[in-house]
Design a protein around this motif. Structure first.
Motif, PDB file in Angstrom:
ATOM      1  N   ALA A 108     -92.204 158.649-110.657  1.00  0.00           N
ATOM      2  CA  ALA A 108     -91.088 157.729-110.847  1.00  0.00           C
ATOM      3  C   ALA A 108     -90.186 157.795-109.622  1.00  0.00           C
ATOM      4  O   ALA A 108     -90.014 158.858-109.017  1.00  0.00           O
ATOM      5  N   ASN A 109     -89.617 156.684-109.237  1.00  0.00           N
ATOM      6  CA  ASN A 109     -88.750 156.628-108.057  1.00  0.00           C
ATOM      7  C   ASN A 109     -87.315 157.061-108.375  1.00  0.00           C
ATOM      8  O   ASN A 109     -86.526 157.296-107.472  1.00  0.00           O
ATOM      9  N   ARG A 110     -86.979 157.200-109.647  1.00  0.00           N
ATOM     10  CA  ARG A 110     -85.606 157.517-110.059  1.00  0.00           C
ATOM     11  C   ARG A 110     -85.339 159.017-109.998  1.00  0.00           C
ATOM     12  O   ARG A 110     -86.043 159.817-110.602  1.00  0.00           O
ATOM     13  N   ASP A 111     -84.294 159.406-109.274  1.00  0.00           N
ATOM     14  CA  ASP A 111     -83.837 160.789-109.209  1.00  0.00           C
ATOM     15  C   ASP A 111     -83.095 161.082-110.518  1.00  0.00           C
ATOM     16  O   ASP A 111     -82.063 160.466-110.788  1.00  0.00           O
ATOM     17  N   PRO A 112     -83.587 162.012-111.341  1.00  0.00           N
ATOM     18  CA  PRO A 112     -82.942 162.251-112.629  1.00  0.00           C
ATOM     19  C   PRO A 112     -81.565 162.914-112.524  1.00  0.00           C
ATOM     20  O   PRO A 112     -80.786 162.860-113.469  1.00  0.00           O
ATOM     21  N   PHE A 113     -81.246 163.494-111.394  1.00  0.00           N
ATOM     22  CA  PHE A 113     -79.948 164.148-111.241  1.00  0.00           C
ATOM     23  C   PHE A 113     -78.835 163.164-110.894  1.00  0.00           C
ATOM     24  O   PHE A 113     -77.684 163.380-111.239  1.00  0.00           O
ATOM     25  N   THR A 114     -79.176 162.073-110.203  1.00  0.00           N
ATOM     26  CA  THR A 114     -78.154 161.105-109.784  1.00  0.00           C
ATOM     27  C   THR A 114     -78.342 159.733-110.425  1.00  0.00           C
ATOM     28  O   THR A 114     -77.413 158.931-110.428  1.00  0.00           O
ATOM     29  N   GLY A 115     -79.544 159.443-110.911  1.00  0.00           N
ATOM     30  CA  GLY A 115     -79.846 158.124-111.449  1.00  0.00           C
ATOM     31  C   GLY A 115     -80.203 157.104-110.387  1.00  0.00           C
ATOM     32  O   GLY A 115     -80.526 155.965-110.706  1.00  0.00           O
ATOM     33  N   ALA A 116     -80.171 157.495-109.124  1.00  0.00           N
ATOM     34  CA  ALA A 116     -80.482 156.575-108.024  1.00  0.00           C
ATOM     35  C   ALA A 116     -82.000 156.474-107.824  1.00  0.00           C
ATOM     36  O   ALA A 116     -82.733 157.451-107.997  1.00  0.00           O
ATOM     37  N   TYR A 117     -82.453 155.291-107.440  1.00  0.00           N
ATOM     38  CA  TYR A 117     -83.878 155.047-107.183  1.00  0.00           C
ATOM     39  C   TYR A 117     -84.170 155.334-105.712  1.00  0.00           C
ATOM     40  O   TYR A 117     -84.260 154.424-104.896  1.00  0.00           O
ATOM     41  N   VAL A 118     -84.344 156.627-105.388  1.00  0.00           N
ATOM     42  CA  VAL A 118     -84.424 157.044-103.990  1.00  0.00           C
ATOM     43  C   VAL A 118     -85.539 158.036-103.673  1.00  0.00           C
ATOM     44  O   VAL A 118     -85.693 158.410-102.511  1.00  0.00           O
ATOM     45  N   PRO A 177     -83.587 162.842-101.412  1.00  0.00           N
ATOM     46  CA  PRO A 177     -82.727 162.699-100.237  1.00  0.00           C
ATOM     47  C   PRO A 177     -81.240 162.887-100.549  1.00  0.00           C
ATOM     48  O   PRO A 177     -80.439 163.021 -99.637  1.00  0.00           O
ATOM     49  N   LEU A 178     -80.884 162.930-101.823  1.00  0.00           N
ATOM     50  CA  LEU A 178     -79.467 163.052-102.178  1.00  0.00           C
ATOM     51  C   LEU A 178     -79.046 164.503-102.381  1.00  0.00           C
ATOM     52  O   LEU A 178     -78.294 165.051-101.581  1.00  0.00           O
ATOM     53  N   LEU A 179     -79.523 165.138-103.439  1.00  0.00           N
ATOM     54  CA  LEU A 179     -79.087 166.502-103.747  1.00  0.00           C
ATOM     55  C   LEU A 179     -80.135 167.555-103.397  1.00  0.00           C
ATOM     56  O   LEU A 179     -79.925 168.732-103.634  1.00  0.00           O
ATOM     57  N   LYS A 180     -81.263 167.124-102.868  1.00  0.00           N
ATOM     58  CA  LYS A 180     -82.332 167.977-102.335  1.00  0.00           C
ATOM     59  C   LYS A 180     -83.180 168.721-103.367  1.00  0.00           C
ATOM     60  O   LYS A 180     -83.926 169.619-103.006  1.00  0.00           O
ATOM     61  N   GLN A 181     -83.080 168.387-104.673  1.00  0.00           N
ATOM     62  CA  GLN A 181     -83.976 169.017-105.633  1.00  0.00           C
ATOM     63  C   GLN A 181     -85.405 168.624-105.289  1.00  0.00           C
ATOM     64  O   GLN A 181     -85.669 167.498-104.875  1.00  0.00           O
TER      65      GLN A 181
END
Length: 117
Positions: A57-67, A86-90
């Motif tokens: 899935a393209n959605r980052d579960p920590f931010t909700g952003a599709y990144v 690319p956001l929180l580095k998980q």
């Protein structure tokens, strides 16, 4: 005589059928691409440096952003291939969807095949 190049397509299992999402040649090792699935969901497709193809899935579960398709691909010392958000580095294991930094979190994984046409 003309030679026709047959393109290899990357396909994801969506529902009960395989959906072509991109050409193999469009995937750069170590990078991802975002694809839109027939149901409106987004997937992130990756090719690693050993030419294995993964889709999550393209959605980052920590931010909700599709990144996630823009994340960095790496591997653990024991060989697990992951994408780092690319956001929180998980980091998410591309084979299982497991978050390597928080085992209570997981992202969906899509079945992938190559169709040589």
């Amino acid at each position: 005589m003309t030679t026709v190049a047959i393109s290899t397509r990357v396909e994801l299992l969506t529902g009960r059928s395989w959906t072509p999402v991109c050409d193999w040649e469009q995937l750069t090792p170590g990078r991802g691409v975002a694809v839109l699935l027939p149901d409106g969901q987004q997937a992130a497709v990756f090719r690693d440096h050993q030419d294995e193809v993964y889709a999550v899935a393209n959605r980052d579960p920590f931010t909700g952003a599709y990144v996630l398709s823009r994340g960095l691909v790496g591997s653990t010392p024991d060989g697990r291939v992951y994408v780092a958000s690319p956001l929180l580095k998980q980091r998410f294991d591309l084979a299982t969807g497991e978050c390597l930094d928080d085992e209570s979190v997981r992202i969906p994984v899509h079945a992938v095949r190559l169709n040589r046409g």
